[in-house]
Design a protein around this motif. Structure first.
Motif, PDB file in Angstrom:
ATOM      1  N   HIS A 290       0.816  -1.213   0.000  1.00 25.71           N
ATOM      2  CA  HIS A 290       0.000   0.000   0.000  1.00 25.71           C
ATOM      3  C   HIS A 290       0.851   1.265   0.000  1.00 25.71           C
ATOM      4  N   GLY A 291       2.100   1.137   0.354  1.00 21.55           N
ATOM      5  CA  GLY A 291       2.981   2.296   0.506  1.00 21.55           C
ATOM      6  C   GLY A 291       3.534   2.371   1.904  1.00 21.55           C
ATOM      7  N   GLU A 292       4.732   2.932   2.024  1.00 18.03           N
ATOM      8  CA  GLU A 292       5.428   2.948   3.311  1.00 18.03           C
ATOM      9  C   GLU A 292       4.676   3.731   4.377  1.00 18.03           C
ATOM     10  N   LYS A 293       3.958   4.781   3.978  1.00 16.50           N
ATOM     11  CA  LYS A 293       3.225   5.590   4.959  1.00 16.50           C
ATOM     12  C   LYS A 293       1.944   4.904   5.431  1.00 16.50           C
ATOM     13  N   VAL A 294       1.498   3.914   4.645  1.00 15.57           N
ATOM     14  CA  VAL A 294       0.265   3.202   4.992  1.00 15.57           C
ATOM     15  C   VAL A 294       0.586   1.923   5.759  1.00 15.57           C
ATOM     16  N   ARG A 295       1.447   1.091   5.192  1.00 14.68           N
ATOM     17  CA  ARG A 295       1.881  -0.148   5.842  1.00 14.68           C
ATOM     18  C   ARG A 295       3.381  -0.285   5.649  1.00 14.68           C
ATOM     19  N   ALA A 296       4.147   0.210   6.614  1.00 11.81           N
ATOM     20  CA  ALA A 296       5.605   0.216   6.496  1.00 11.81           C
ATOM     21  C   ALA A 296       6.204  -1.183   6.486  1.00 11.81           C
ATOM     22  N   ASP A 297       5.447  -2.163   6.967  1.00  6.69           N
ATOM     23  CA  ASP A 297       5.960  -3.525   7.067  1.00  6.69           C
ATOM     24  C   ASP A 297       5.869  -4.292   5.752  1.00  6.69           C
ATOM     25  N   ARG A 298       5.252  -3.696   4.710  1.00 14.50           N
ATOM     26  CA  ARG A 298       5.078  -4.401   3.441  1.00 14.50           C
ATOM     27  C   ARG A 298       5.909  -3.742   2.349  1.00 14.50           C
ATOM     28  N   LYS A 299       6.691  -4.551   1.665  1.00 14.00           N
ATOM     29  CA  LYS A 299       7.614  -4.047   0.657  1.00 14.00           C
ATOM     30  C   LYS A 299       7.247  -4.601  -0.721  1.00 14.00           C
ATOM     31  N   LEU A 300       7.261  -3.728  -1.696  1.00 13.81           N
ATOM     32  CA  LEU A 300       6.942  -4.117  -3.062  1.00 13.81           C
ATOM     33  C   LEU A 300       7.878  -5.242  -3.512  1.00 13.81           C
ATOM     34  N   GLY A 301       7.278  -6.302  -4.074  1.00 14.17           N
ATOM     35  CA  GLY A 301       8.070  -7.423  -4.565  1.00 14.17           C
ATOM     36  C   GLY A 301       8.484  -8.420  -3.512  1.00 14.17           C
ATOM     37  N   HIS A 302       8.010  -8.247  -2.274  1.00 14.78           N
ATOM     38  CA  HIS A 302       8.388  -9.147  -1.177  1.00 14.78           C
ATOM     39  C   HIS A 302       7.125  -9.651  -0.471  1.00 14.78           C
ATOM     40  N   THR A 303       7.197 -10.859   0.041  1.00 18.62           N
ATOM     41  CA  THR A 303       6.055 -11.444   0.728  1.00 18.62           C
ATOM     42  C   THR A 303       6.442 -11.826   2.155  1.00 18.62           C
TER      43      THR A 303
END
Length: 285
Positions: free
Chosen positions: A247-260
């Motif tokens: 969702h984006g670093e400001k929304v969910r910092a724990d989720r990174k594009l291309g990573h699960t």
């Protein structure tokens, strides 16, 4: 590297679709799906930018489904067009979102919070308004320090300003996705909040109704659970996908594009061996 579940400003993401494509290109992501909540508004922009950058673009949507003890979200991946049935489902989902937002705002105003739906719409134009936008507004008004605190104190299930969401019927959603040339996939199945004793039977029923894929690998789950989901799903007949749900670093910092889950890079095989071949079979018929 790929990613099969990403959000943009068309729903509750931080970045515009074109920005997401640029970030994907910078990371070396070769295949990406935009799957905004209850809208396809970001697909045209995303596709155009992906074509410029040489990225394989997978048009998608994430739909809220009724009838789950927890949250049942259904991805529609590989949409070739927006069928009449899908557009009808989207229209209904968005109307239900407006009613829910109005109900939550009424609770907030009753508790003395100065906020209106018009204010939210003006602050977040051209998007599907939901709880993340309300949380952001609460941060801006100084009522909480972080968005997550807004959920923890006020907006999460069981909290004072929470209102139940109304989704769409599973069978109707499956038909709408299939009539649009796409494939229905269960998003983050741990959110169904079913015990491991009940989950296999539920997944079997959902499969028999026409859902073909299951997102076994998601950053909101532990790796042991992801592997268990994969094993269970393969026994039933699902193909498997993996995603960041970015969702984006400001929304969910724990989720990174291309990573699960476990910050693991999402391998190309989830496209080349799983979703891609499934789409080819469906779209040939």
């Amino acid at each position: 590297m790929i990613d099969l579940h990403v959000h943009t400003t068309a729903s509750d993401g931080q970045y515009r679709p074109a920005q997401i494509m640029q970030k994907a290109a910078d990371l070396g992501i070769n295949t990406i799906a935009i799957t905004d909540h209850d809208t396809v508004a970001g697909l045209e922009e995303g596709r155009a930018e992906a074509e410029k950058l040489g990225i394989n673009f997978v048009p998608g949507i994430e739909m809220n489904i009724n009838g789950s003890r927890g949250e049942f979200h259904l991805l529609g991946l590989g949409l070739e067009r927006i069928s009449t049935s899908l557009q009808t489902a989207i229209d209904n989902l968005q109307k239900n979102r407006v009613l829910r937002n109005e109900e939550m705002i009424a609770k907030m105003r009753a508790d003395g919070v100065d906020i209106t739906l018009e204010e939210l719409t003006a602050r977040f134009p051209d998007t599907v308004i939901g709880r993340p936008h309300i949380a952001a507004m609460l941060v801006e008004k100084g009522l909480v320090r972080k968005r997550q605190q807004a959920f923890d104190k006020y907006l999460a299930k069981g909290r004072p300003w929470y209102c139940e969401r109304v989704g769409t019927n599973l069978d109707e959603a499956i038909i709408a996705i299939r009539e649009s040339g796409g494939i229905p996939v269960i998003a983050h199945p741990m959110s169904l909040y079913l015990s491991w004793g009940k989950l296999p039977a539920a997944l079997q029923d959902i499969y028999e109704r026409g859902v073909m894929g299951l997102e076994a690998f998601h950053p909101g789950a532990r790796m042991t659970d992801c592997l268990r989901l994969e094993e269970c799903a393969r026994k039933i007949g699902y193909f498997i996908t993996a995603a960041s749900d970015f969702h984006g670093e400001k929304v969910r910092a724990d989720r990174k594009l291309g990573h699960t889950c476990n910050n693991k890079v999402i391998e190309d095989k989830f496209w080349t061996e799983e979703l891609g071949p499934a789409l080819e079979r469906v779209q040939k018929n």
